[in-house]
Design a protein around this motif. Structure first.
Motif, PDB file in Angstrom:
ATOM      1  N   ALA A 251       0.834  -1.206   0.000  1.00 38.34           N
ATOM      2  CA  ALA A 251       0.000   0.000   0.000  1.00 38.34           C
ATOM      3  C   ALA A 251       0.865   1.251   0.000  1.00 38.34           C
ATOM      4  O   ALA A 251       0.589   2.220  -0.725  1.00 38.34           O
ATOM      5  CB  ALA A 251      -0.935  -0.015   1.204  1.00 38.34           C
ATOM      6  N   GLU A 256       0.325   7.010  -2.906  1.00 38.13           N
ATOM      7  CA  GLU A 256      -0.842   7.885  -2.785  1.00 38.13           C
ATOM      8  C   GLU A 256      -1.133   8.232  -1.326  1.00 38.13           C
ATOM      9  O   GLU A 256      -2.227   8.688  -1.003  1.00 38.13           O
ATOM     10  CB  GLU A 256      -2.070   7.203  -3.405  1.00 38.13           C
ATOM     11  CG  GLU A 256      -1.940   6.903  -4.886  1.00 38.13           C
ATOM     12  CD  GLU A 256      -1.935   8.181  -5.726  1.00 38.13           C
ATOM     13  OE1 GLU A 256      -2.490   9.191  -5.254  1.00 38.13           O
ATOM     14  OE2 GLU A 256      -1.376   8.150  -6.831  1.00 38.13           O
ATOM     15  N   PHE A 258      -1.067   6.069   1.336  1.00 39.54           N
ATOM     16  CA  PHE A 258      -1.717   5.011   2.112  1.00 39.54           C
ATOM     17  C   PHE A 258      -0.705   4.404   3.079  1.00 39.54           C
ATOM     18  O   PHE A 258       0.398   4.020   2.675  1.00 39.54           O
ATOM     19  CB  PHE A 258      -2.272   3.921   1.191  1.00 39.54           C
ATOM     20  CG  PHE A 258      -3.230   4.439   0.153  1.00 39.54           C
ATOM     21  CD1 PHE A 258      -4.447   4.992   0.530  1.00 39.54           C
ATOM     22  CD2 PHE A 258      -2.910   4.392  -1.200  1.00 39.54           C
ATOM     23  CE1 PHE A 258      -5.320   5.473  -0.424  1.00 39.54           C
ATOM     24  CE2 PHE A 258      -3.770   4.863  -2.153  1.00 39.54           C
ATOM     25  CZ  PHE A 258      -4.993   5.416  -1.771  1.00 39.54           C
ATOM     26  N   ASP A 263      -6.336   0.971   4.337  1.00 36.35           N
ATOM     27  CA  ASP A 263      -6.562   2.322   3.808  1.00 36.35           C
ATOM     28  C   ASP A 263      -6.737   2.267   2.295  1.00 36.35           C
ATOM     29  O   ASP A 263      -7.622   2.918   1.726  1.00 36.35           O
ATOM     30  CB  ASP A 263      -5.380   3.235   4.144  1.00 36.35           C
ATOM     31  CG  ASP A 263      -5.295   3.544   5.623  1.00 36.35           C
ATOM     32  OD1 ASP A 263      -6.318   3.384   6.311  1.00 36.35           O
ATOM     33  OD2 ASP A 263      -4.205   3.950   6.079  1.00 36.35           O
ATOM     34  N   PHE A 264      -5.880   1.488   1.650  1.00 36.87           N
ATOM     35  CA  PHE A 264      -5.943   1.379   0.193  1.00 36.87           C
ATOM     36  C   PHE A 264      -7.236   0.709  -0.251  1.00 36.87           C
ATOM     37  O   PHE A 264      -7.907   1.156  -1.192  1.00 36.87           O
ATOM     38  CB  PHE A 264      -4.725   0.598  -0.309  1.00 36.87           C
ATOM     39  CG  PHE A 264      -4.690   0.445  -1.811  1.00 36.87           C
ATOM     40  CD1 PHE A 264      -4.911   1.540  -2.641  1.00 36.87           C
ATOM     41  CD2 PHE A 264      -4.444  -0.794  -2.387  1.00 36.87           C
ATOM     42  CE1 PHE A 264      -4.892   1.396  -4.026  1.00 36.87           C
ATOM     43  CE2 PHE A 264      -4.420  -0.938  -3.767  1.00 36.87           C
ATOM     44  CZ  PHE A 264      -4.646   0.162  -4.584  1.00 36.87           C
ATOM     45  N   LYS A 265      -7.640  -0.350   0.451  1.00 41.26           N
ATOM     46  CA  LYS A 265      -8.880  -1.044   0.101  1.00 41.26           C
ATOM     47  C   LYS A 265     -10.092  -0.128   0.255  1.00 41.26           C
ATOM     48  O   LYS A 265     -11.008  -0.136  -0.580  1.00 41.26           O
ATOM     49  CB  LYS A 265      -9.060  -2.282   0.979  1.00 41.26           C
ATOM     50  CG  LYS A 265      -8.161  -3.462   0.615  1.00 41.26           C
ATOM     51  CD  LYS A 265      -8.492  -4.665   1.482  1.00 41.26           C
ATOM     52  CE  LYS A 265      -7.673  -5.885   1.070  1.00 41.26           C
ATOM     53  NZ  LYS A 265      -7.995  -7.074   1.899  1.00 41.26           N
ATOM     54  N   SER A 266     -10.082   0.679   1.309  1.00 39.22           N
ATOM     55  CA  SER A 266     -11.195   1.609   1.528  1.00 39.22           C
ATOM     56  C   SER A 266     -11.270   2.622   0.402  1.00 39.22           C
ATOM     57  O   SER A 266     -12.360   2.973  -0.079  1.00 39.22           O
ATOM     58  CB  SER A 266     -11.027   2.338   2.870  1.00 39.22           C
ATOM     59  OG  SER A 266     -11.097   1.432   3.944  1.00 39.22           O
ATOM     60  N   ASN A 267     -10.103   3.077  -0.045  1.00 38.12           N
ATOM     61  CA  ASN A 267     -10.066   4.036  -1.150  1.00 38.12           C
ATOM     62  C   ASN A 267     -10.577   3.410  -2.443  1.00 38.12           C
ATOM     63  O   ASN A 267     -11.317   4.036  -3.210  1.00 38.12           O
ATOM     64  CB  ASN A 267      -8.636   4.546  -1.338  1.00 38.12           C
ATOM     65  CG  ASN A 267      -8.522   5.538  -2.478  1.00 38.12           C
ATOM     66  OD1 ASN A 267      -8.191   5.176  -3.605  1.00 38.12           O
ATOM     67  ND2 ASN A 267      -8.789   6.800  -2.189  1.00 38.12           N
ATOM     68  N   VAL A 268     -10.175   2.154  -2.658  1.00 33.41           N
ATOM     69  CA  VAL A 268     -10.638   1.439  -3.858  1.00 33.41           C
ATOM     70  C   VAL A 268     -12.143   1.271  -3.812  1.00 33.41           C
ATOM     71  O   VAL A 268     -12.853   1.490  -4.809  1.00 33.41           O
ATOM     72  CB  VAL A 268      -9.951   0.064  -3.970  1.00 33.41           C
ATOM     73  CG1 VAL A 268     -10.606  -0.779  -5.061  1.00 33.41           C
ATOM     74  CG2 VAL A 268      -8.464   0.240  -4.267  1.00 33.41           C
ATOM     75  N   GLU A 270     -14.300   3.127  -2.297  1.00 34.38           N
ATOM     76  CA  GLU A 270     -14.921   4.443  -2.520  1.00 34.38           C
ATOM     77  C   GLU A 270     -14.915   4.812  -4.003  1.00 34.38           C
ATOM     78  O   GLU A 270     -15.926   5.292  -4.540  1.00 34.38           O
ATOM     79  CB  GLU A 270     -14.156   5.491  -1.704  1.00 34.38           C
ATOM     80  CG  GLU A 270     -14.738   6.890  -1.796  1.00 34.38           C
ATOM     81  CD  GLU A 270     -13.937   7.886  -0.965  1.00 34.38           C
ATOM     82  OE1 GLU A 270     -13.925   9.079  -1.337  1.00 34.38           O
ATOM     83  OE2 GLU A 270     -13.318   7.483   0.040  1.00 34.38           O
ATOM     84  N   GLN A 271     -13.794   4.580  -4.673  1.00 33.25           N
ATOM     85  CA  GLN A 271     -13.705   4.904  -6.102  1.00 33.25           C
ATOM     86  C   GLN A 271     -14.643   4.033  -6.937  1.00 33.25           C
ATOM     87  O   GLN A 271     -15.312   4.521  -7.851  1.00 33.25           O
ATOM     88  CB  GLN A 271     -12.263   4.749  -6.586  1.00 33.25           C
ATOM     89  CG  GLN A 271     -11.321   5.822  -6.079  1.00 33.25           C
ATOM     90  CD  GLN A 271      -9.968   5.756  -6.769  1.00 33.25           C
ATOM     91  OE1 GLN A 271      -9.810   5.115  -7.806  1.00 33.25           O
ATOM     92  NE2 GLN A 271      -8.982   6.409  -6.191  1.00 33.25           N
ATOM     93  N   THR A 274     -18.168   5.279  -6.479  1.00 34.78           N
ATOM     94  CA  THR A 274     -18.395   6.515  -7.235  1.00 34.78           C
ATOM     95  C   THR A 274     -18.589   6.214  -8.717  1.00 34.78           C
ATOM     96  O   THR A 274     -19.499   6.747  -9.362  1.00 34.78           O
ATOM     97  CB  THR A 274     -17.212   7.486  -7.058  1.00 34.78           C
ATOM     98  OG1 THR A 274     -17.069   7.808  -5.672  1.00 34.78           O
ATOM     99  CG2 THR A 274     -17.426   8.766  -7.853  1.00 34.78           C
TER     100      THR A 274
END
Length: 447
Positions: A251, A256, A258, A263-268, A270-271, A274
């Motif tokens: 990560a 980015e 992370f 943290d990275f999984k949560s961002n993925v 979210e993206q 969206t």
């Protein structure tokens, strides 16, 4: 000027115009002035021969021929004005005669579009749900992008990365001669020819190979189809992909900000959510518009549909030309006949024109417009991603404020507002229908 009109379609009128000599004379004066500068008339300086002499040389028909290109459109404009006819698109002209000048104009009128009731459109936005499997797919893709290639001392396997020298000979002709090229053997790969990759599997670095393959009869390049190709291959290196572990260090390596893999999984997640929301909104717009077109009544000139087909054909041919492919090659590759291609064009063109006409009527009924203030606000929002002192911002600001760019932004905003309003009505209708159904169920249960 004699004008006759007839209407065979609701949204089209045929105008037949016959010009008298008095109607033609002003136009023939202009054609004389054009001709006299080009004709060599004995006894006269260039451009000085009188009209009577020029007419005796080329005849009245010659003057009419010279005048046709402006006489017909200008006289037709006058005929349409005199008869309060407003053309929706360029008329189709058919010249009927030249003594006197007579022509027939097929004039497309404003299409008559009766929109269906949006209350009848019962389409709901598809719910968005992102699974752990989808998140894992993104992680695997990023993991592959972050992977390194490491040398290995073992026989070649599929998906290794090789560096090779290769020669291929067909009918004593050297058709392949590459040195130190990277090549990844994939079992079903057709490069450089079908059947090449499997011949490398199991061999090792520094080996030199010689083998032959038979190119399939249905190979796209007919000059090689069914022939033998003799290969000489020298394997220079073999590497395998080294995938990193999916952990906190992975990560952090993404760069980015992370700190942990969570943290990275949560961002993925979210993206992906969206993106899925955006796709669901676009699908709802598309489905709502398609349904509105389906329940609407459209009366338009056949000429409009024919021209839409011609326009779409030019677009397709231009797109192929940009890829250096002609239409015949494309059809052969796709296994389609010219008739099948035309049939597909007609369907697509008809759908495109109907959607345009329905959206045009809908926007008019809903009084949707985009003001200059709307466009400027959109430009300001697009510029927010640039720092005030950034030179790129200055260039983009100049670009956005050109009239052509503003027109493009205005068109995009208009389409967006129209579709958003349609979806707003669709969703309201769906909600009302859903509530009505629930009330009916409650009523039935009370009974």
């Amino acid at each position: 000027m004699e004008i006759q009109t007839e209407s065979e379609q609701t949204a089209e009128i045929i105008v037949t115009v016959t010009l008298t000599e008095d109607d033609e004379n002003p136009y023939l004066d202009r054609s004389y002035k054009r001709l006299v500068t080009r004709l060599k008339v004995p006894g006269f300086r260039p451009g000085k021969a009188p009209k009577s002499i020029v007419e005796s040389m080329v005849g009245r028909i010659g003057l009419v021929n010279e005048a046709i290109e402006f006489m017909i459109p200008e006289s037709l404009d006058q005929a349409l004005r005199d008869n309060d006819i407003s053309a929706f698109a360029e008329p189709h002209i058919e010249l009927l005669g030249m003594e006197p000048t007579q022509y027939k104009a097929t004039v497309p009128l404003e299409p008559i579009v009766t929109l269906g009731n949006t209350d009848e459109i019962n389409i709901e936005r598809e719910p968005v749900s992102i699974t752990e499997e989808q998140v894992d797919e993104v992680l695997d893709r990023v993991r592959n992008e972050q992977a390194s290639w490491e040398p290995v001392e073992r026989p070649i396997e599929y998906s290794d990365l090789l560096n090779i020298n290769v020669k291929g000979i067909i009918d004593d002709e050297l058709v392949i001669d590459d040195s130190e090229i990277d090549f990844m053997p994939i079992e079903d790969s057709v490069l450089p020819f079908p059947g090449f990759a499997p011949n490398l599997i199991g061999h090792s670095e520094t080996e030199s190979l010689e083998f032959e393959i038979t190119i399939p009869e249905d190979y796209a390049r007919k000059e090689y189809a069914g022939k033998q190709c003799a290969f000489e291959v020298e394997i220079l290196s073999v590497k395998e992909k080294n995938l990193p572990e999916i952990d906190d260090e992975f990560a952090k390596s993404i760069g980015e900000g992370f700190d942990t893999i969570e943290d990275f999984k949560s961002n993925v997640m979210e993206q992906l959510t969206t993106e899925a929301d955006s796709q669901a909104a676009l699908k709802l717009q598309e489905d709502s518009l398609n349904k509105l077109v389906e329940i609407s009544d459209i009366q338009a000139s056949n000429l409009l549909y024919e021209r839409e087909v011609d326009s779409l054909r030019r677009e397709r041919e231009q797109a192929l030309s940009n890829q250096q492919v002609d239409i015949e090659t494309y059809l052969a590759y796709m296994g389609k006949s010219p008739e099948e291609f035309t049939e597909e064009l007609e369907q697509s063109a008809n759908e495109r024109l109907n959607r345009f006409l329905v959206l045009k009527q809908f926007s008019s009924d809903e009084a949707i417009e985009v003001t200059e203030e709307d466009v400027q606000t959109e430009i300001d929002n697009m510029l927010k991603s640039y720092d005030e002192s950034d030179e790129t911002r200055e260039r983009m600001e100049s670009f956005f404020n050109t009239e052509s760019t503003k027109d493009s932004i205005r068109s995009s905003m208009f389409n967006r507002k129209v579709l958003e309003r349609l979806v707003e009505l669709t969703e309201a209708s769906s909600t009302d229908n859903s509530s009505a159904e629930k009330n009916t169920e409650v009523s039935d249960s009370n009974e």
